[in-house]
Design an enzyme around this catalytic site. Structure first.
Site, short mmCIF file in Angstrom:
data_model
loop_
_atom_site.label_atom_id
_atom_site.label_comp_id
_atom_site.label_asym_id
_atom_site.label_seq_id
_atom_site.Cartn_x
_atom_site.Cartn_y
_atom_site.Cartn_z
N GLU A 1 10.68 -3.18 8.53
CA GLU A 1 9.39 -2.54 8.79
C GLU A 1 8.46 -3.40 9.62
OE1 GLU A 1 9.80 -3.84 5.44
OE2 GLU A 1 11.31 -2.35 5.04
N ILE B 1 0.83 -1.21 0.00
CA ILE B 1 0.00 0.00 0.00
C ILE B 1 0.87 1.26 0.00
CG2 ILE B 1 -2.03 -1.11 1.01
CD1 ILE B 1 -1.20 0.21 3.69
N HIS C 1 9.52 -11.32 4.70
CA HIS C 1 8.84 -10.91 3.46
C HIS C 1 9.85 -10.52 2.40
CE1 HIS C 1 9.19 -7.25 5.92
NE2 HIS C 1 9.12 -6.53 4.81
N HIS D 1 10.17 -8.31 -1.26
CA HIS D 1 9.59 -7.25 -2.10
C HIS D 1 9.92 -7.57 -3.56
CE1 HIS D 1 9.03 -4.23 1.22
NE2 HIS D 1 9.98 -4.95 1.75
#
Length: 133
Positions: free
Chosen positions: A90, A30, A95, A97
């Protein structure tokens, strides 16, 4: 642990889901660095990317390959590449990207933008169409 990504996987927090299987979940960022910025996460909570066992580390890349191919088709980045970033600062959930790159600065974390729900939905539609082709 019940981090934000775990809540997304459970459906407690909405996301712009691209794809999922029994081990991984992919969705749009987002705060994209570039249109098509996608996050790939394991469904099992693992705090740090390199704390995943070897099998899961291999599988996350194999899961990500068709997504990266679809991002190239959907957004035709000027470099012809989709960048891969593992930062992990973060959110305390492993995760990856996937970021279509027009230039190397598209990978800089200071380049994140906000995107409206309409822009995210249009981006999601482009990726899903490219995944089918």
């Amino acid at each position: 642990m019940d981090c934000i990504f775990c809540k997304i996987i459970k459906g407690d927090i909405p996301s712009y889901k691209i794809h999922e299987n029994d081990k991984f979940y992919s969705f749009l960022s987002i705060g994209p660095h570039h249109e098509g910025h996608t996050l790939v996460i394991p469904k099992t909570h693992v705090d740090d990317f390199f704390d995943m066992d070897e099998a899961l580390l291999k599988e996350i890349l194999l899961y990500s390959k068709p997504l990266a191919d679809a991002l190239e088709r959907a957004f035709k980045p000027k470099t012809g590449r989709v960048g891969v970033v593992v930062a992990g600062l973060e959110i305390p959930h492993a995760h990856l990207h996937l970021i279509p790159m027009d230039q190397v600065s598209d990978l800089y974390f200071s380049s994140a933008k906000s995107a409206s729900p309409e822009e995210l939905q249009q981006t999601l539609d482009k990726i899903k169409t490219a995944l089918k082709s």
